[in-house]
Write a protein that holds these residues in place. Structure first.
Motif, PDB file in Angstrom:
ATOM      1  N   LYS A  60       0.814  -1.218   0.000  1.00  0.00           N
ATOM      2  CA  LYS A  60       0.000   0.000   0.000  1.00  0.00           C
ATOM      3  C   LYS A  60       0.847   1.267   0.000  1.00  0.00           C
ATOM      4  N   ASP A  61       0.621   2.088  -1.027  1.00  0.00           N
ATOM      5  CA  ASP A  61       1.264   3.398  -1.171  1.00  0.00           C
ATOM      6  C   ASP A  61       2.785   3.330  -1.299  1.00  0.00           C
ATOM      7  N   ARG A  62       3.343   2.132  -1.513  1.00  0.00           N
ATOM      8  CA  ARG A  62       4.793   1.998  -1.629  1.00  0.00           C
ATOM      9  C   ARG A  62       5.207   1.275  -2.899  1.00  0.00           C
ATOM     10  N   ILE A  63       4.399   0.282  -3.284  1.00  0.00           N
ATOM     11  CA  ILE A  63       4.723  -0.478  -4.492  1.00  0.00           C
ATOM     12  C   ILE A  63       3.869   0.038  -5.646  1.00  0.00           C
ATOM     13  N   PHE A  64       4.542   0.474  -6.708  1.00  0.00           N
ATOM     14  CA  PHE A  64       3.862   0.941  -7.914  1.00  0.00           C
ATOM     15  C   PHE A  64       3.931  -0.162  -8.955  1.00  0.00           C
ATOM     16  N   PHE A  65       2.765  -0.623  -9.381  1.00  0.00           N
ATOM     17  CA  PHE A  65       2.683  -1.728 -10.333  1.00  0.00           C
ATOM     18  C   PHE A  65       2.707  -1.192 -11.764  1.00  0.00           C
ATOM     19  N   LEU A  66       3.650  -1.688 -12.534  1.00  0.00           N
ATOM     20  CA  LEU A  66       3.860  -1.236 -13.913  1.00  0.00           C
ATOM     21  C   LEU A  66       3.741  -2.456 -14.815  1.00  0.00           C
ATOM     22  N   LEU A  67       2.651  -2.542 -15.580  1.00  0.00           N
ATOM     23  CA  LEU A  67       2.406  -3.749 -16.370  1.00  0.00           C
ATOM     24  C   LEU A  67       1.385  -3.527 -17.473  1.00  0.00           C
ATOM     25  N   LYS A  68       1.377  -4.482 -18.372  1.00  0.00           N
ATOM     26  CA  LYS A  68       0.339  -4.565 -19.394  1.00  0.00           C
ATOM     27  C   LYS A  68      -0.643  -5.644 -18.949  1.00  0.00           C
ATOM     28  N   ILE A  69      -1.935  -5.366 -19.033  1.00  0.00           N
ATOM     29  CA  ILE A  69      -2.962  -6.319 -18.603  1.00  0.00           C
ATOM     30  C   ILE A  69      -3.149  -7.363 -19.701  1.00  0.00           C
ATOM     31  N   LYS A  70      -2.830  -8.621 -19.363  1.00  0.00           N
ATOM     32  CA  LYS A  70      -2.805  -9.675 -20.392  1.00  0.00           C
ATOM     33  C   LYS A  70      -3.831 -10.781 -20.176  1.00  0.00           C
ATOM     34  N   CYS A  71      -4.581 -10.725 -19.080  1.00  0.00           N
ATOM     35  CA  CYS A  71      -5.601 -11.764 -18.878  1.00  0.00           C
ATOM     36  C   CYS A  71      -6.767 -11.179 -18.087  1.00  0.00           C
ATOM     37  N   GLU A  72      -7.913 -11.871 -18.163  1.00  0.00           N
ATOM     38  CA  GLU A  72      -9.141 -11.362 -17.549  1.00  0.00           C
ATOM     39  C   GLU A  72      -9.053 -11.315 -16.031  1.00  0.00           C
ATOM     40  N   GLY A  73      -8.360 -12.305 -15.428  1.00  0.00           N
ATOM     41  CA  GLY A  73      -8.243 -12.324 -13.979  1.00  0.00           C
ATOM     42  C   GLY A  73      -7.523 -11.102 -13.454  1.00  0.00           C
ATOM     43  N   VAL A  74      -6.375 -10.782 -14.045  1.00  0.00           N
ATOM     44  CA  VAL A  74      -5.621  -9.599 -13.636  1.00  0.00           C
ATOM     45  C   VAL A  74      -6.413  -8.335 -13.958  1.00  0.00           C
ATOM     46  N   SER A  75      -7.142  -8.354 -15.068  1.00  0.00           N
ATOM     47  CA  SER A  75      -7.985  -7.219 -15.442  1.00  0.00           C
ATOM     48  C   SER A  75      -8.989  -6.898 -14.345  1.00  0.00           C
ATOM     49  N   GLN A  76      -9.647  -7.931 -13.819  1.00  0.00           N
ATOM     50  CA  GLN A  76     -10.649  -7.722 -12.767  1.00  0.00           C
ATOM     51  C   GLN A  76     -10.018  -7.189 -11.491  1.00  0.00           C
ATOM     52  N   VAL A  77      -8.908  -7.784 -11.087  1.00  0.00           N
ATOM     53  CA  VAL A  77      -8.278  -7.397  -9.825  1.00  0.00           C
ATOM     54  C   VAL A  77      -7.670  -5.985  -9.924  1.00  0.00           C
ATOM     55  N   ALA A  78      -7.064  -5.688 -11.061  1.00  0.00           N
ATOM     56  CA  ALA A  78      -6.412  -4.392 -11.243  1.00  0.00           C
ATOM     57  C   ALA A  78      -7.410  -3.268 -11.543  1.00  0.00           C
ATOM     58  N   GLY A  79      -8.612  -3.646 -11.990  1.00  0.00           N
ATOM     59  CA  GLY A  79      -9.598  -2.634 -12.340  1.00  0.00           C
ATOM     60  C   GLY A  79      -9.259  -1.911 -13.623  1.00  0.00           C
ATOM     61  N   ALA A  80      -8.744  -2.668 -14.599  1.00  0.00           N
ATOM     62  CA  ALA A  80      -8.379  -2.103 -15.911  1.00  0.00           C
ATOM     63  C   ALA A  80      -8.790  -3.088 -16.993  1.00  0.00           C
ATOM     64  N   ASP A  81      -8.856  -2.613 -18.222  1.00  0.00           N
ATOM     65  CA  ASP A  81      -9.292  -3.455 -19.328  1.00  0.00           C
ATOM     66  C   ASP A  81      -8.150  -4.293 -19.881  1.00  0.00           C
ATOM     67  N   LEU A  82      -8.523  -5.405 -20.467  1.00  0.00           N
ATOM     68  CA  LEU A  82      -7.551  -6.258 -21.139  1.00  0.00           C
ATOM     69  C   LEU A  82      -6.802  -5.464 -22.211  1.00  0.00           C
ATOM     70  N   GLY A  83      -5.479  -5.527 -22.186  1.00  0.00           N
ATOM     71  CA  GLY A  83      -4.662  -4.800 -23.153  1.00  0.00           C
ATOM     72  C   GLY A  83      -4.185  -3.447 -22.672  1.00  0.00           C
ATOM     73  N   ASP A  84      -4.762  -2.947 -21.576  1.00  0.00           N
ATOM     74  CA  ASP A  84      -4.328  -1.655 -21.030  1.00  0.00           C
ATOM     75  C   ASP A  84      -2.892  -1.758 -20.477  1.00  0.00           C
ATOM     76  N   VAL A  85      -2.213  -0.612 -20.441  1.00  0.00           N
ATOM     77  CA  VAL A  85      -0.975  -0.513 -19.669  1.00  0.00           C
ATOM     78  C   VAL A  85      -1.273   0.390 -18.476  1.00  0.00           C
ATOM     79  N   VAL A  86      -0.751   0.006 -17.321  1.00  0.00           N
ATOM     80  CA  VAL A  86      -1.109   0.692 -16.077  1.00  0.00           C
ATOM     81  C   VAL A  86       0.135   0.982 -15.243  1.00  0.00           C
ATOM     82  N   PHE A  87       0.029   2.027 -14.445  1.00  0.00           N
ATOM     83  CA  PHE A  87       1.071   2.398 -13.479  1.00  0.00           C
ATOM     84  C   PHE A  87       0.353   2.962 -12.257  1.00  0.00           C
TER      85      PHE A  87
END
Length: 285
Positions: A255-282
């Motif tokens: 919390k508030d310390r780890i910044f996640f930098l990734l491309k969303i490549k599957c539906e499970g991660v999409s749901q947990v991250a709150g982003a769409d499939l194919g998005d890049v997030v930080f």
């Protein structure tokens, strides 16, 4: 992050990709997959997909008699990314915010994930990241944190991608920051190891350490005491890729310390991250 039903398909897909990399014939692949199905039945759905995947992969490696079926393709990915490296550096010279664009370049390299995608287009990924940007973007929070720290921990992901990360590390070092970069302690899929870090020159710009294990992601019960302590004590962490996200997103220390930098490549991660499939997030929790 707990395992989803789609993870079962992914476990088997990763196993097939590994066997194809190792040149295992189809009859033998069928035998191994049928045995793996029995193992998958008993897996704990409350563990992360990364942990379950690793244990399936280690069974595959043992049965095909190879401890690193991705060795050649990792070198190819590194060489391909190193060819792009001068262009990345030139692109930054034109940037109005070099660090922000270096983060986008770093996540563009996350497309080199042969555990999930059997092919990749680095140029297309780079153009997308730079033009479209992050759908979830906590860059302002990151800058606020960055101004207050001297040291940053980066949790690496794949071979090839590590070259894109090197561009980011060089920007941070140029700002006077000390960077510790973490790679896997042994081969698993196409994740970067110390061998890859030395090959691309990451060890010349950052302190490189290993997780102490071959597990995908960063499961706290599988990594070394050194890395666990760094995760707990370092005030600013960049976590690359899905497996690291799967391992750490639910942890209190994120919390508030780890910044996640990734491309969303599957539906499970999409749901947990709150982003769409194919998005890049930080973003951070």
């Amino acid at each position: 992050m707990k395992a989803y039903i789609d993870c079962i398909h992914c476990y088997l897909k990763q196993a097939v990709t590994c066997m194809n990399m190792a040149g295992v014939d189809e009859d033998r692949q069928h035998e191994i997959l049928y045995r793996l199905m029995d193992d998958i039945k008993t897996m704990d759905r409350n563990r992360t997909p990364a942990e379950n995947s690793t244990e399936i992969l280690m069974k595959v490696y043992k049965q095909i008699g190879s401890d690193d079926p991705y060795k050649k393709i990792k070198k190819y990915s590194n060489d391909l990314a190193l060819e792009l490296y001068p262009k990345l550096k030139d692109r930054l010279k034109e940037s109005e915010d070099r660090l922000y664009d270096a983060l986008k370049m770093s996540v563009a390299g996350n497309v080199i994930d042969l555990g999930i995608n059997r092919s990749f287009d680095i140029d297309a990924s780079l153009k997308y990241s730079l033009k479209v940007g992050f759908s979830k973007d906590d860059y302002d929070k990151f800058i606020d944190k960055l101004e207050k720290v001297n040291e940053i921990l980066i949790l690496g992901d794949n071979a090839g991608e590590i070259v894109f990360d090197k561009v980011l590390v060089e920007e941070l070092v140029g700002m006077g920051k000390r960077v510790i970069y973490v790679v896997k302690g042994g081969p698993v899929l196409n994740d970067s190891t110390m061998e890859d870090a030395v090959y691309v020159g990451m060890d010349r710009v950052a302190e490189v350490i290993t997780t102490g294990s071959s597990y995908l992601g960063m499961p706290l019960n599988k990594i070394s005491k050194q890395v666990r302590e760094l995760l707990a004590d370092t005030n600013l962490v960049i976590s690359k890729g899905q497996a690291n996200f799967e391992s750490l997103e639910q942890e209190e220390l994120a919390k508030d310390r780890i910044f996640f930098l990734l491309k969303i490549k599957c539906e499970g991660v999409s749901q947990v991250a709150g982003a769409d499939l194919g998005d890049v997030v930080f973003f951070t929790r």
